[in-house]
Design a protein around this motif. Structure first.
Motif, PDB file in Angstrom:
ATOM      1  N   GLY A  33      -7.005 -10.545 -15.571  1.00  0.00           N
ATOM      2  CA  GLY A  33      -6.556 -10.293 -16.939  1.00  0.00           C
ATOM      3  C   GLY A  33      -5.271  -9.512 -16.927  1.00  0.00           C
ATOM      4  N   HIS A  34      -5.053  -8.725 -17.956  1.00  0.00           N
ATOM      5  CA  HIS A  34      -3.836  -7.924 -18.029  1.00  0.00           C
ATOM      6  C   HIS A  34      -3.865  -6.837 -16.971  1.00  0.00           C
ATOM      7  CE1 HIS A  34      -2.734  -9.814 -21.773  1.00  0.00           C
ATOM      8  NE2 HIS A  34      -1.662  -9.053 -21.848  1.00  0.00           N
ATOM      9  N   VAL A  35      -2.687  -6.480 -16.499  1.00  0.00           N
ATOM     10  CA  VAL A  35      -2.538  -5.310 -15.657  1.00  0.00           C
ATOM     11  C   VAL A  35      -1.837  -4.244 -16.481  1.00  0.00           C
ATOM     12  CG1 VAL A  35      -1.472  -4.383 -13.588  1.00  0.00           C
ATOM     13  CG2 VAL A  35      -2.410  -6.678 -13.566  1.00  0.00           C
ATOM     14  N   ARG A  36      -2.550  -3.214 -16.780  1.00  0.00           N
ATOM     15  CA  ARG A  36      -1.951  -2.099 -17.513  1.00  0.00           C
ATOM     16  C   ARG A  36      -1.666  -1.005 -16.503  1.00  0.00           C
ATOM     17  NH1 ARG A  36       0.002  -3.985 -22.199  1.00  0.00           N
ATOM     18  NH2 ARG A  36      -1.494  -5.437 -23.116  1.00  0.00           N
ATOM     19  N   ALA A  37      -0.467  -1.020 -15.961  1.00  0.00           N
ATOM     20  CA  ALA A  37      -0.124  -0.105 -14.887  1.00  0.00           C
ATOM     21  C   ALA A  37       0.343   1.212 -15.492  1.00  0.00           C
ATOM     22  CB  ALA A  37       0.957  -0.710 -13.997  1.00  0.00           C
ATOM     23  N   GLU A  38      -0.576   2.004 -15.945  1.00  0.00           N
ATOM     24  CA  GLU A  38      -0.228   3.275 -16.571  1.00  0.00           C
ATOM     25  C   GLU A  38       0.257   4.258 -15.515  1.00  0.00           C
ATOM     26  OE1 GLU A  38      -0.126   3.392 -19.659  1.00  0.00           O
ATOM     27  OE2 GLU A  38      -1.204   1.547 -20.092  1.00  0.00           O
ATOM     28  N   ARG A  93      -2.608 -18.108 -11.348  1.00  0.00           N
ATOM     29  CA  ARG A  93      -3.365 -17.195 -12.216  1.00  0.00           C
ATOM     30  C   ARG A  93      -3.477 -15.823 -11.565  1.00  0.00           C
ATOM     31  NH1 ARG A  93      -6.306 -19.927 -16.180  1.00  0.00           N
ATOM     32  NH2 ARG A  93      -6.476 -22.188 -15.897  1.00  0.00           N
ATOM     33  N   ILE A  94      -3.636 -14.790 -12.398  1.00  0.00           N
ATOM     34  CA  ILE A  94      -3.932 -13.461 -11.888  1.00  0.00           C
ATOM     35  C   ILE A  94      -5.410 -13.438 -11.507  1.00  0.00           C
ATOM     36  CG2 ILE A  94      -4.029 -11.000 -12.393  1.00  0.00           C
ATOM     37  CD1 ILE A  94      -1.210 -11.995 -12.225  1.00  0.00           C
ATOM     38  N   LEU A 108       0.831  -1.211   0.000  1.00  0.00           N
ATOM     39  CA  LEU A 108       0.000   0.000   0.000  1.00  0.00           C
ATOM     40  C   LEU A 108       0.859   1.252   0.000  1.00  0.00           C
ATOM     41  CD1 LEU A 108      -2.886   1.152   0.200  1.00  0.00           C
ATOM     42  CD2 LEU A 108      -2.635   1.057   2.686  1.00  0.00           C
ATOM     43  N   GLU A 109       1.956   1.214   0.733  1.00  0.00           N
ATOM     44  CA  GLU A 109       2.812   2.392   0.870  1.00  0.00           C
ATOM     45  C   GLU A 109       3.669   2.634  -0.362  1.00  0.00           C
ATOM     46  OE1 GLU A 109       6.125   4.048   4.086  1.00  0.00           O
ATOM     47  OE2 GLU A 109       5.430   1.969   4.155  1.00  0.00           O
ATOM     48  N   LEU A 110       4.083   1.549  -1.008  1.00  0.00           N
ATOM     49  CA  LEU A 110       5.103   1.661  -2.048  1.00  0.00           C
ATOM     50  C   LEU A 110       4.557   1.546  -3.460  1.00  0.00           C
ATOM     51  CD1 LEU A 110       8.173   2.028  -1.949  1.00  0.00           C
ATOM     52  CD2 LEU A 110       8.416  -0.455  -2.026  1.00  0.00           C
ATOM     53  N   CYS A 111       3.478   0.790  -3.650  1.00  0.00           N
ATOM     54  CA  CYS A 111       3.032   0.440  -5.000  1.00  0.00           C
ATOM     55  C   CYS A 111       1.620   0.938  -5.264  1.00  0.00           C
ATOM     56  CB  CYS A 111       3.084  -1.078  -5.194  1.00  0.00           C
ATOM     57  SG  CYS A 111       4.724  -1.781  -4.927  1.00  0.00           S
ATOM     58  N   PRO A 112       1.449   1.861  -6.209  1.00  0.00           N
ATOM     59  CA  PRO A 112       0.093   2.324  -6.538  1.00  0.00           C
ATOM     60  C   PRO A 112      -0.795   1.210  -7.096  1.00  0.00           C
ATOM     61  CG  PRO A 112       1.746   3.839  -7.372  1.00  0.00           C
ATOM     62  CD  PRO A 112       2.477   2.614  -6.936  1.00  0.00           C
ATOM     63  N   LYS A 113      -0.193   0.271  -7.811  1.00  0.00           N
ATOM     64  CA  LYS A 113      -0.951  -0.826  -8.419  1.00  0.00           C
ATOM     65  C   LYS A 113      -0.469  -2.159  -7.859  1.00  0.00           C
ATOM     66  CE  LYS A 113      -3.185   1.746 -11.540  1.00  0.00           C
ATOM     67  NZ  LYS A 113      -2.885   1.650 -12.967  1.00  0.00           N
ATOM     68  N   SER A 114      -1.371  -3.132  -7.837  1.00  0.00           N
ATOM     69  CA  SER A 114      -1.031  -4.472  -7.374  1.00  0.00           C
ATOM     70  C   SER A 114      -1.775  -5.503  -8.198  1.00  0.00           C
ATOM     71  CB  SER A 114      -1.394  -4.663  -5.890  1.00  0.00           C
ATOM     72  OG  SER A 114      -0.584  -3.887  -5.050  1.00  0.00           O
ATOM     73  N   VAL A 115      -1.242  -6.726  -8.181  1.00  0.00           N
ATOM     74  CA  VAL A 115      -1.947  -7.864  -8.749  1.00  0.00           C
ATOM     75  C   VAL A 115      -1.993  -8.946  -7.678  1.00  0.00           C
ATOM     76  CG1 VAL A 115      -1.213  -7.366 -11.102  1.00  0.00           C
ATOM     77  CG2 VAL A 115       0.139  -8.926  -9.706  1.00  0.00           C
ATOM     78  N   VAL A 116      -3.056  -9.730  -7.684  1.00  0.00           N
ATOM     79  CA  VAL A 116      -3.191 -10.866  -6.777  1.00  0.00           C
ATOM     80  C   VAL A 116      -3.013 -12.129  -7.597  1.00  0.00           C
ATOM     81  CG1 VAL A 116      -4.721 -12.125  -5.220  1.00  0.00           C
ATOM     82  CG2 VAL A 116      -4.721  -9.621  -5.213  1.00  0.00           C
ATOM     83  N   LEU A 117      -1.993 -12.904  -7.234  1.00  0.00           N
ATOM     84  CA  LEU A 117      -1.690 -14.151  -7.928  1.00  0.00           C
ATOM     85  C   LEU A 117      -2.095 -15.311  -7.021  1.00  0.00           C
ATOM     86  CD1 LEU A 117      -0.306 -15.266 -10.520  1.00  0.00           C
ATOM     87  CD2 LEU A 117       1.817 -15.379  -9.198  1.00  0.00           C
TER      88      LEU A 117
END
Length: 546
Positions: free
Chosen positions: A540-545, A499-500, A486-495
């Motif tokens: 699905g895809h993570v598009r971390a813009e 699978r994502i 939460l502190e470091l990464c604006p985006k996350s994925v759960v694996l």
């Protein structure tokens, strides 16, 4: 054994000492501590200390009210119901009478009633009534009658005994006699607890408590001091003693609070020397393609175990993305594919637009810097300076250029004054930053951190977080540390299960309690995350813009 059987406990103690034991833990294999534990146990150890004054003896506690005991008891109840009514009957137990030995000791009786109360909570067993074989009430017949008066048409009698014996046989006979007099009620006898791996594991846990200390004895601010069903991982976690912040009232107070928060954020982002970073670690170049792009990645181990079952992941340049998931979900397997350390079963992996293949491994590994969870897997040279210089020197750097590169990397992580120390003389936090410096010295375009804060104290964790926050390098953080994500990464994925399972803003993922529970992720006690306005994406895809 304490009595009535061989070998006697004194002989067992003497045999252990004869074999060379100098530290003996006696684990009483009894459900609840009554006279045998409170009187005979200390007496046994007192005799042992007199015979063997050079040996340390410690007494563990009874098995007691524990999730393992409850799980075994539930299995015995369901087994009795299935044996009586067929498989379909396992979900239709009207009532259970759980009967123990009985004692004049109030602690033992209270513990049995507590266990029975927990057995009846949320397990679908219907009404669960306590009973005692002797020396206490209610009796078996009294508990069966209460179940009948409450409307039960079928009652399972569960002997809360670790071993079979005369008392278990008497309980079965008494239950059969009562059932013969009450034809409207079916009485199903269940097996005693008996031999079970879960109880064996509990013995090991009790032994470890006696050696290392029991959390109930050394924590005065714990949320829970003993393990309770559904809250097993909360044992020893601290309660927050800080009073809740008072609600900000009035527009002046709100403006002052907002200004203070803005200034604090500005200070955190401001470049500084040392741990301020942004000096000596160049930003990731924009190659016109995602920094990381994984499509349909599958990996199957030689024994047939599927580690990755079709992963799609894309991370934009200079973004920081956390990879979350339970143990065994495939996180480490995924990052090893980014550096071509494993042969994939199917799918594609590309770094900065360059496909990962045998012909491109040298270029890919130059672009991707992987920092392992254990820094001792990376630090192997006599000094920190030598370790940090290893990577860039392998890339062809030498002389003053190499010295400047090493000095800059050490300055980035705040270890310039420890350059000539041996890695084994550093703390874990310092070794982890040294391993990070060795990777940063190669000027990677993608930085992969595997559990970067594992086993770090709060100060060392803060040092590492500040280093990473100041880098303008595409970063993938594999972690169980949800506050770190939460502190470091604006985006996350759960694996999960290869699978994502979900992706999106980190705050949105962590605020979704159902999602977290479904994938065995849990915030620290007392931490609450407010959901953002951006919805969590579907798998699905993570598009971390950016």
């Amino acid at each position: 054994f304490l009595e009535l059987a061989e070998p006697p406990v004194d002989a067992a103690v003497d045999a252990l000492v004869a074999d060379g034991a100098t530290d003996v833990v006696a684990v009483p294999y009894v459900l609840f501590g009554a006279g045998h534990l409170k009187d005979d146990g200390p007496a046994v150890l007192d005799r042992a200390r007199r015979r063997h004054p050079h040996v340390r003896f410690r007494l563990a506690r009874d098995l007691g009210v524990h999730p393992a005991v409850l799980d075994v008891a539930e299995d015995r109840v369901r087994g009795a119901t299935t044996a009586t009514t067929g498989p379909a009957g396992g979900e239709h137990v009207e009532a259970v009478v759980a009967i123990g030995r009985g004692s004049t000791d109030p602690d033992a009786c209270a513990d049995l009633v507590k266990l029975v109360r927990l057995l009846g909570d949320g397990r679908g067993l219907g009404t669960v009534e306590p009973a005692f074989q002797a020396m206490s009430t209610p009796t078996l017949e009294g508990a069966l009658e209460r179940a009948r008066l409450l409307g039960a048409t079928r009652v399972t009698v569960l002997p809360l005994f670790l071993f079979a014996g005369v008392l278990v046989e008497r309980i079965a006979e008494r239950a059969a006699t009562w059932a013969a007099e009450h034809a409207a009620v079916v009485v199903a006898p269940a097996a005693h607890l008996g031999v079970d791996p879960r109880l064996a594991a509990l013995v090991v846990e009790r032994q470890r408590e006696a050696r290392e200390g029991d959390v109930r004895m050394n924590c005065d601010v714990c949320a829970y001091r003993v393990r309770l069903p559904g809250f097993e991982d909360k044992v020893g976690t601290p309660l927050s003693l800080a009073p809740p912040e008072a609600a900000t009232r009035g527009w002046r107070a709100r403006r002052a609070a907002n200004q203070a928060a803005s200034k604090a954020a500005e200070r955190r982002e401001r470049p500084r020397v040392g741990l301020g970073r942004r000096l000596g670690a160049p930003a990731s170049p924009d190659r016109g393609a995602p920094a990381i792009e994984v499509t349909g990645l599958r990996h199957t181990w030689p024994d047939g175990t599927v580690a990755l079952a079709g992963v799609d992941l894309a991370v934009a340049n200079r973004d920081r993305v956390a990879v979350l998931g339970p143990n065994g979900s495939g996180k480490t397997t995924l990052v090893l594919h980014l550096v071509g350390a494993l042969e994939r079963t199917a799918g594609t992996v590309a770094v900065g637009g360059t496909p990962v293949s045998k012909g491109t491994l040298a270029e890919v590994r130059r672009r991707v810097g992987l920092v392992f969870q254990d820094p001792d897997d990376q630090l192997f040279l006599p000094t920190v300076r030598d370790d940090v210089a290893f990577g860039p020197s392998a890339q062809g750097l030498a002389g003053d250029d190499l010295d400047a590169r090493v000095s800059a990397a050490l300055d980035v992580v705040g270890l310039a004054d420890l350059a000539d120390r041996a890695p084994h003389q550093l703390s874990l936090g310092e070794r982890r930053r040294a391993a990070l410096a060795g990777v940063l010295a190669t000027h990677p375009e993608v930085l992969v951190l595997d559990e970067p804060t594992a086993n770090l104290d709060p100060a060392s964790r803060r040092d590492l977080v500040e280093v990473v926050r100041g880098l303008q390098v595409t970063t993938l953080v594999v972690t169980h540390d949800l506050p770190l994500a939460l502190e470091l990464c604006p985006k996350s994925v759960v694996l999960d299960r290869g699978r994502i399972a979900a992706d999106g803003p980190t705050a949105g993922l962590l605020a979704n309690r159902d999602l977290m529970a479904a994938h065995r992720l849990e915030l620290p006690y007392g931490m609450v995350v407010a959901p953002p306005t951006v919805p969590v994406a579907t798998p699905g895809h993570v598009r971390a813009e950016r």
